[in-house]
Each structure stands twice: as structure tokens, then as C-alpha cells.
Write a protein that holds these residues in place. Structure first.
Motif, mmCIF file in Angstrom:
data_model
loop_
_atom_site.group_PDB
_atom_site.id
_atom_site.type_symbol
_atom_site.label_atom_id
_atom_site.label_comp_id
_atom_site.label_asym_id
_atom_site.label_seq_id
_atom_site.Cartn_x
_atom_site.Cartn_y
_atom_site.Cartn_z
ATOM 1 N N PRO A 1 -30.811 27.871 14.872
ATOM 2 C CA PRO A 1 -30.127 26.662 15.368
ATOM 3 C C PRO A 1 -31.078 25.584 15.876
ATOM 4 O O PRO A 1 -30.818 24.397 15.706
ATOM 5 C CB PRO A 1 -29.257 27.217 16.499
ATOM 6 N N ALA A 2 -32.182 25.964 16.484
ATOM 7 C CA ALA A 2 -33.103 24.974 17.032
ATOM 8 C C ALA A 2 -33.756 24.150 15.952
ATOM 9 O O ALA A 2 -34.239 23.047 16.193
ATOM 10 C CB ALA A 2 -34.172 25.659 17.880
ATOM 11 N N ALA A 3 -33.798 24.673 14.741
ATOM 12 C CA ALA A 3 -34.480 23.977 13.657
ATOM 13 C C ALA A 3 -33.525 23.186 12.789
ATOM 14 O O ALA A 3 -33.914 22.693 11.739
ATOM 15 C CB ALA A 3 -35.245 24.981 12.798
ATOM 16 N N LEU A 4 -32.267 23.103 13.187
ATOM 17 C CA LEU A 4 -31.316 22.338 12.392
ATOM 18 C C LEU A 4 -31.739 20.875 12.311
ATOM 19 O O LEU A 4 -32.210 20.285 13.284
ATOM 20 C CB LEU A 4 -29.916 22.436 13.003
ATOM 21 N N VAL A 5 -31.543 20.313 11.145
ATOM 22 C CA VAL A 5 -31.939 18.920 10.930
ATOM 23 C C VAL A 5 -30.959 17.998 11.641
ATOM 24 O O VAL A 5 -29.740 18.177 11.538
ATOM 25 C CB VAL A 5 -31.979 18.600 9.426
ATOM 26 N N LYS A 6 -31.480 17.012 12.359
ATOM 27 C CA LYS A 6 -30.647 16.038 13.054
ATOM 28 C C LYS A 6 -30.434 14.812 12.177
ATOM 29 O O LYS A 6 -31.337 14.363 11.495
ATOM 30 C CB LYS A 6 -31.297 15.630 14.382
ATOM 31 N N ASP A 7 -29.236 14.284 12.230
ATOM 32 C CA ASP A 7 -28.934 13.086 11.450
ATOM 33 C C ASP A 7 -29.578 11.884 12.129
ATOM 34 O O ASP A 7 -29.348 11.641 13.328
ATOM 35 C CB ASP A 7 -27.426 12.892 11.379
ATOM 36 N N PRO A 8 -30.422 11.136 11.437
ATOM 37 C CA PRO A 8 -31.108 10.002 12.080
ATOM 38 C C PRO A 8 -30.128 8.897 12.432
ATOM 39 O O PRO A 8 -29.226 8.573 11.672
ATOM 40 C CB PRO A 8 -32.094 9.541 11.005
ATOM 41 N N ASP A 9 -30.313 8.325 13.612
ATOM 42 C CA ASP A 9 -29.493 7.196 14.070
ATOM 43 C C ASP A 9 -30.437 6.061 14.443
ATOM 44 O O ASP A 9 -31.167 6.161 15.432
ATOM 45 C CB ASP A 9 -28.655 7.619 15.275
ATOM 46 N N PRO A 10 -30.492 4.996 13.663
ATOM 47 C CA PRO A 10 -31.454 3.926 13.931
ATOM 48 C C PRO A 10 -31.209 3.204 15.242
ATOM 49 O O PRO A 10 -32.102 2.572 15.780
ATOM 50 C CB PRO A 10 -31.266 2.978 12.741
ATOM 51 N N GLN A 11 -29.991 3.241 15.797
ATOM 52 C CA GLN A 11 -29.668 2.526 17.021
ATOM 53 C C GLN A 11 -29.032 3.490 18.004
ATOM 54 O O GLN A 11 -28.263 4.366 17.617
ATOM 55 C CB GLN A 11 -28.704 1.370 16.744
ATOM 56 N N PRO A 12 -29.344 3.351 19.281
ATOM 57 C CA PRO A 12 -28.720 4.232 20.271
ATOM 58 C C PRO A 12 -27.226 3.996 20.339
ATOM 59 O O PRO A 12 -26.761 2.860 20.277
ATOM 60 C CB PRO A 12 -29.408 3.833 21.585
ATOM 61 N N PHE A 13 -26.511 5.070 20.442
ATOM 62 C CA PHE A 13 -25.049 4.967 20.480
ATOM 63 C C PHE A 13 -24.595 4.613 21.885
ATOM 64 O O PHE A 13 -24.962 5.263 22.862
ATOM 65 C CB PHE A 13 -24.409 6.284 20.049
ATOM 66 N N ILE A 14 -23.797 3.562 21.976
ATOM 67 C CA ILE A 14 -23.259 3.125 23.259
ATOM 68 C C ILE A 14 -21.743 3.107 23.135
ATOM 69 O O ILE A 14 -21.197 2.346 22.334
ATOM 70 C CB ILE A 14 -23.768 1.728 23.643
ATOM 71 N N PRO A 15 -21.036 3.932 23.885
ATOM 72 C CA PRO A 15 -19.584 3.956 23.784
ATOM 73 C C PRO A 15 -18.976 2.611 24.147
ATOM 74 O O PRO A 15 -19.533 1.856 24.960
ATOM 75 C CB PRO A 15 -19.184 5.046 24.794
ATOM 76 N N ARG A 16 -17.831 2.288 23.572
ATOM 77 C CA ARG A 16 -17.177 1.021 23.843
ATOM 78 C C ARG A 16 -16.770 0.894 25.296
ATOM 79 O O ARG A 16 -16.619 -0.205 25.808
ATOM 80 C CB ARG A 16 -15.941 0.895 22.959
ATOM 81 N N SER A 17 -16.588 1.996 25.986
ATOM 82 C CA SER A 17 -16.113 1.952 27.365
ATOM 83 C C SER A 17 -17.242 1.980 28.387
ATOM 84 O O SER A 17 -16.990 2.118 29.569
ATOM 85 C CB SER A 17 -15.170 3.137 27.623
ATOM 86 N N SER A 18 -18.500 1.829 27.930
ATOM 87 C CA SER A 18 -19.622 1.958 28.857
ATOM 88 C C SER A 18 -19.837 0.723 29.705
ATOM 89 O O SER A 18 -20.509 0.783 30.732
ATOM 90 C CB SER A 18 -20.906 2.257 28.080
ATOM 91 N N GLY A 19 -19.314 -0.440 29.307
ATOM 92 C CA GLY A 19 -19.508 -1.667 30.071
ATOM 93 C C GLY A 19 -20.875 -2.277 29.900
ATOM 94 O O GLY A 19 -21.347 -2.980 30.801
ATOM 95 N N VAL A 20 -21.526 -2.039 28.762
ATOM 96 C CA VAL A 20 -22.848 -2.605 28.480
ATOM 97 C C VAL A 20 -22.784 -3.335 27.146
ATOM 98 O O VAL A 20 -22.265 -2.802 26.165
ATOM 99 C CB VAL A 20 -23.933 -1.507 28.414
ATOM 100 N N ILE A 21 -23.299 -4.553 27.120
ATOM 101 C CA ILE A 21 -23.410 -5.298 25.871
ATOM 102 C C ILE A 21 -24.879 -5.598 25.613
ATOM 103 O O ILE A 21 -25.671 -5.749 26.550
ATOM 104 C CB ILE A 21 -22.597 -6.610 25.902
#
Length: 678
Positions: free
Chosen positions: A553-573
Motif C-alpha cells: 500500500p505504501a508504494a501505491l502510485v498517487k494521482d498527480p494534482d497540479p494545483q492544491p485542492f481547496i474546498p468551496r466551503s473553505s472561505g479562501v479565494i
């Protein structure tokens, strides 16, 4: 300039100097407060050039003889010292010469020739008791209706406060009095011609003395003088010069020119102004003259009235070599934003007008607008094998209401989303961006920091605090910003990008590929039987075994995400344009903040020119992102003024500046690369 006053005095030297100082101050104030119509201004000023008005001088002398000489106290008198003559020659600077002449030229323009007279140190002899009756005797000999000879071009009466004594001797004193704007002089002339001398009483003048009128002017050209700051000596620019890298140089001006309809709807804001300088016929030539003098290549205007644009501004700008784009505000508003560019220097690639009004959305229910252009610089001959990046220019006027910071942020998010769409290149980067406009927000306010730092945490923030225009902290109830700031139906993400344009980094790859999902077949969670699962023999009782060749499990490939995910409800733009301001918003030489406007006599900065720069690695000073010039370099800027300086000119607008905002002007250099490098 240095004016010479000739008069008969009955005062000791110290009291005389104080009286003269008060007289000059009151004289200057009275001239500023004088009123007349535009026709009277032009006629009165033209009529006084190079000739005298004996009727006014005769009335002045007669009034003094009737009111002053009859009540002259016999206990205070002094001998009349030698009379002298003064000749003043002054060629008024008009048009662009007056508006933009250098201080060194202005100081040498008026020429003052002083003839015979007494020095200031001889005033001590005026208190001599043995000649007390001499002054009274001389005054009684003066003819009642002999005109006073005036040497100069503007005959008007200096005005002094009422005092418990009269001035009746003769002395020569040099007093520094600034130059006057011709329009201000004309107000005083026309007013005096209609109403005549009023209290305070006119300055008494003996008939035997040639009188030189006091220059009671406000030197707008000196008070409002703005220096050009050369920033081309910066290390980053010098480095480019040393590499012999050519630059495409151009100037950008941002100017809120004050729509005439808004003037007439809010006259209470301009009670300090004479009605004549608020008329469009007076303001238009001043505005065009200022624009023509600074000769920008890109011109961003706010509060442009629609009928004035089509009937006057656009035809004039076309004659000046501009191609123009205009967007009127929605609803019943009659003004809007315009962007003009020199068609000899830029070619239009794309145009995108923006309307911030969206029906049904409380956070976007106002009629403000913006304009975004993509321009291609045109290189001069000889650089055919060179290439230069396109330039994105945006212009907007954000809502004024200080209490509705939520609307301001939503409008800015829409503008940044449009810029993101226009300025984004095929490789995902951005071409250079210049953002101009009246943002109705002060420096270091949350809205300003959002533009400059690229991020803002707004949840729970009072709406009035967003722009920093006013402090409503003492209000019992204030609107709070809640996440999300705008609904998802708007189609704009919290990164200020259109949802339809937010594509994955690799266009040929799904967000979750089949191979990516198959690797979870034998993970720990998949190999455990849920407790609530109904036990069915042969169906749900089997536990899969992980094959030996299957990765842990530790060696599972992670899906690359070019931008940090920010939830819509976080209050940050956020946004990724990397913008910094042309101006520093502080005048170190004066120790005061810069101002671009003066509503109700209070200076503030609400107008900006932002431009693309490169963030400094690990450069974050007190929450403020640090930048350095990249492909777009700041070469110079027109300095701004402080509040105290504008107060000396009676605020904004005034006879010199015909808007309630100052114009912003900056010079840029865009790197030119070879086609091989491009």
C-alpha cells in the motif's frame, strides 16, 4: 515672485510688517473666493491685457479719500519718503505652457523692475515725532478724481482686513507673492466689476505713486508639479541593458476623468469648487491637454460619459492616433470604461467587455463593468526577425459602496477570471498583464492584498473591511462574509478561473484513469469484509489474497494534482497572475502617503496600475509577497502628491486639475527576443 508695494504709512516697522502680511493673506483668499461665469472670465481677462481701467482706479481712490483721509488720527503721522515707480512685466503662460512648464522656466518668466524707493531698514524713521503733521498735510492736497497710474497687466484692488488704523505713508517692502492662474484672476476681476469694492476696505493709494497690483495668485503649476521618476537605473533593468537585450518601451495612463452626470448628481461633493470649473466645457480642454502632453501609448479611462465619448472624446482620440474601445455601465448609468491604444504601436488580438451584473445574484447586482484587451506590440522596422510577447490590458471601475466588500470581491473575481482566459498561453503560463482602474479600495486593504498576494481568507470578515475606505467597527450590526462568496452557478472557481476552462494538466488523461483505479483492488480496505455486509456463502464470505507481485500500500502510485485542492466551503479565494503595484503608496521625501483622490477633502488612494512580475523565492515579508521584474519591466512613473499639497490647491477638482482624481502614468519595457529563442 517678488512684488513691491508703495504706500504711505503711519505705523512702526513691526506693526507695518504684520499688517502687510495679513493684507497679502486676505487678498489671496478673496481672489480665490471670487465668482463669475465662463463668459465673464474670458471677457474680463482679455479686456485687462496690456491696458488700464481708470474707472476702477478712480473709484478706489475716491473711496479711500472719503473713508480714510477724513478719519486720519493726527497723533500718528510720518514723513512721506521718496516716491518710486514699479514696472511689472509678466507674460502669462497659457495652454500647455502653463500646464506643464518646468519650475525653472516659471521662476524666470515674470520680470520685476524696481525703481527708486526706501529700504526696509529705513522704516524706523517713520515714527519721528517732529514730522507728525506732514502726512496729513500731504493727504489733503491729493486731488479727488485723478486716476492712478498702474504699471502692469491686471488692475485690481488688493484687499486687507479692517484695522483700527489707516496706512498713509510711503515705503518699499519686498513681499513674496505667488503667481496666479489666469482663470482665478478673471473671477476676481469680473466680481469686482459687478459688485465693486466691499468690506474689507480697499488699499489706499496716493495719486502721485505708480501702483503695481499685488499678484495674489495660487501657483497651481508649482503646487501640483509632479516629477517623473526614472526607474530604469534599477539593477534588473541595468542587467538587461548590459546583455544588449532590446526592450519594447511604452507608456500606460489610468485616469478617472469624472463623468459630468455624476458631478451634477453629487454637487454636495464639490461645494469647494466654483461652478465654472465644474462645467464640461471648462474641464474637457484641460483633460485632453493633459493626456496629449503625457502622450501615453495605452490609455485606460474610467467614468467616461457615453454621449461625451461618442461625440467628443473618440473623434479627438482618433485624431491623436488612438483606436478606442468603450463599455458603458449596465442599467440606467450613463458612464463607463474606455481603453485606447496607439494603432501605430499595438494591434488588437482579442477584446472582452465584462458586465458584473448577474440577475438573481445578490453579490453581483450592481452595474459596474470592465474591459480586457489582448494587444500585440508592433516592432519597428529593422526588428523583423525579433518577437515580443502579447500584452493583456484590463481596465475596470469597481463598486464604490464601502459597506459592500462582498460585491467588490465578486466583481474582482470575475475580472481576474476574464484575464485568466485572455492572458493564458498554450503552455499554461500567462503573457504580461497590466491591470488599471479605480478599485475603490485603499492600499493594504484585504482587496488590495488579494490582488497583490494572490490569496485572501475572507470567511467571517466584515464586509466594510474589504475595501478599507471607512471604519464601521462601531456599528452594532455589520454584514459578514460567508463561504462560499458566490454560488457555483456563476461558473467561477475559488481560484478565479472559469470552470469550463479548468482542464486537467494532461488533456489526453481522464481525472481517474482505469489503471489508477485498478491498483486499489487488493488494498487493505478492499481486502477487509465490512461488518454490516450480509453474509452470503460463496459471494461475500471470500477474502481476496494480495498477489505476491502486487505492490504494498505504501508504494501505491498517487494521482498527480497540479494545483492544491481547496474546498468551496473553505472561505479562501486565490489567483495565479502575480501582480504588483506600480506605486509604493508612500512619499519618503515628504513622509506622507500618496493620494489619488480627495473626496470631501480627505485624501485617499483608490486608483492603481498593477503589472505582472516574478515572485521572489522565499520572499514573504510580513505576509506581503515580494516581486521582481520579469519580462515586463517598470522603467518609470509619474509621481503622485500628498494630501497636504492638494489642500494648498483647494483640493480636487481645481482650475488646474479638472477631475477629482489624479492621473496615473507609468513607462514599461517588454523584452524582445529573437524568433529562434521564441
Amino acid at each position: 515672485m517678488i512684488g513691491t508695494v508703495l504706500c504711505y504709512v503711519l505705523l512702526p516697522a513691526a506693526r507695518l510688517v504684520r499688517a502687510l502680511r495679513d493684507a497679502f493673506f486676505t487678498c489671496r483668499k478673496n481672489v480665490l473666493l471670487a465668482k463669475s461665469t465662463p463668459t465673464q472670465i474670458e471677457g474680463a481677462f482679455a479686456a485687462t491685457r496690456g491696458r488700464l481701467v481708470p474707472e476702477e482706479q478712480e473709484a478706489l481712490l475716491q473711496q479711500w479719500l472719503e473713508e480714510g483721509a477724513a478719519n486720519l488720527p493726527a497723533r500718528e503721522s510720518a514723513p512721506a519718503v521718496a516716491t518710486g515707480s514699479v514696472t511689472l512685466t509678466s507674460d502669462w503662460l497659457e495652454g500647455s505652457e502653463l500646464l506643464m512648464s518646468r519650475l525653472s522656466d516659471l521662476s524666470s518668466a515674470p520680470e520685476v523692475i524696481q525703481c527708486a524707493g526706501q529700504q526696509l531698514t529705513e522704516l524706523n524713521a517713520l515714527a519721528s515725532a517732529e514730522l507728525q503733521d506732514h502726512g496729513v498735510t500731504e493727504l489733503k492736497k491729493l486731488p479727488a478724481k485723478e486716476p492712478v497710474a498702474v504699471a502692469g497687466s491686471a488692475p485690481w484692488a488688493a484687499v486687507v482686513p479692517q484695522m483700527d488704523h489707516l496706512i498713509a505713508g510711503c515705503a518699499t517692502i519686498d513681499v513674496e507673492v505667488p503667481n496666479e492662474d489666469p482663470a482665478v484672476l478673471a473671477w476676481g476681476l469680473a466680481r469686482d466689476a459687478e459688485a465693486g469694492p466691499t468690506e474689507p476696505s480697499a488699499w489706499p493709494v496716493p495719486a502721485t505713486v505708480q501702483f503695481c497690483p499685488l499678484q495674489t495668485e495660487v501657483p497651481y503649476h508649482e503646487i501640483l508639479w509632479r516629477e517623473w521618476e526614472d526607474l530604469s537605473v534599477q539593477p534588473c533593468v541595468l542587467e538587461q541593458v548590459s546583455k544588449n537585450t532590446p526592450l519594447f518601451e511604452f507608456r500606460v495612463m489610468s485616469y478617472n476623468i469624472l463623468a459630468q452626470d455624476l458631478v451634477e448628481q453629487g454637487l454636495d461633493l464639490y461645494l469647494h469648487c466654483h461652478p465654472d470649473i465644474l462645467s464640461w466645457n471648462y474641464r474637457l480642454p484641460n483633460l485632453l491637454q493633459e493626456i496629449q502632453h503625457w502622450d501615453p501609448d495605452v490609455l485606460c479611462l474610467q467614468e467616461v460619459q457615453e454621449n461625451h465619448y461618442w461625440e467628443q472624446l473618440e473623434p479627438t482620440f482618433k485624431e491623436m492616433g488612438f483606436a478606442c474601445v468603450y463599455k458603458r455601465r449596465t442599467g440606467t448609468k450613463t458612464d463607463g470604461c474606455a481603453v485606447c491604444y496607439k494603432h501605430s504601436r499595438f494591434q488588437l488580438i482579442s477584446l472582452s467587455p465584462i458586465e458584473y451584473f448577474r440577475p438573481g445574484l445578490d453579490v453581483l447586482d450592481r452595474d459596474n463593468v470592465g474591459v480586457v484587451l489582448l494587444l500585440q506590440p508592433l516592432l519597428p522596422k529593422g526588428l523583423e526577425l525579433k518577437a515580443v510577447s502579447p500584452l493583456c490590458v484590463a481596465n475596470t471601475h469597481v463598486l464604490f459602496n464601502p459597506r459592500r466588500g462582498d460585491i467588490k470581491l465578486a466583481q474582482m473575481a470575475l475580472l481576474l477570471a476574464e484575464i485568466d482566459k485572455i492572458a493564458r498561453t498554450t503552455d499554461g503560463s500567462y503573457c504580461p498583464v497590466i491591470l488599471c482602474g479605480d478599485l475603490n479600495s485603499v492600499p493594504d486593504s484585504p482587496l488590495y492584498k488579494f490582488i497583490r498576494n494572490g490569496e485572501l481568507s475572507y470567511h467571517g470578515m466584515p464586509a466594510w473591511k474589504v475595501s478599507g475606505q471607512e471604519d464601521f467597527s462601531e456599528k452594532y450590526y455589520s454584514r459578514k462574509l460567508l463561504a462560499p462568496l458566490w454560488p457555483s452557478s456563476l461558473g467561477v472557481t475559488d481560484r478565479c478561473q472559469y470552470v469550463t476552462l479548468c482542464q486537467p494538466k494532461k488533456l489526453d488523461r481522464r481525472k481517474y484513469s482505469r489503471d489508477f483505479l485498478l491498483q486499489f483492488r487488493f488494498c487493505d480496505v478492499a481486502c477487509e469484509r465490512p461488518q454490516q455486509l450480509v453474509l452470503l456463502e460463496g459471494v461475500t464470505d471470500a477474502k481476496p489474497d494480495r498477489p505476491a507481485h502486487w505492490p504494498k500500500p505504501a508504494a501505491l502510485v498517487k494521482d498527480p494534482d497540479p494545483q492544491p485542492f481547496i474546498p468551496r466551503s473553505s472561505g479562501v479565494i486565490q489567483h495565479g497572475l502575480n501582480l504588483t503595484s506600480v506605486y509604493s503608496h508612500f512619499l519618503p521625501q515628504r513622509g506622507r502617503p500618496e493620494v489619488t483622490t480627495m473626496p470631501m477633502g480627505l485624501g485617499a488612494t483608490v486608483d492603481y496600475i498593477f503589472y505582472s512580475a516574478e515572485p521572489v523565492k522565499n520572499g514573504n515579508k510580513g505576509g506581503r509577497r515580494l516581486y521582481q521584474d520579469g519580462a515586463l519591466k517598470l522603467l518609470g512613473r509619474l509621481s503622485l502628491l500628498s494630501e497636504d499639497v492638494l489642500l494648498l490647491a483647494n483640493g480636487l477638482p481645481n482650475p488646474f486639475c479638472s477631475s477629482d482624481h489624479l492621473c496615473l502614468l507609468a513607462s514599461f519595457g517588454l523584452e524582445i527576443s529573437s524568433l529562434r529563442e521564441g
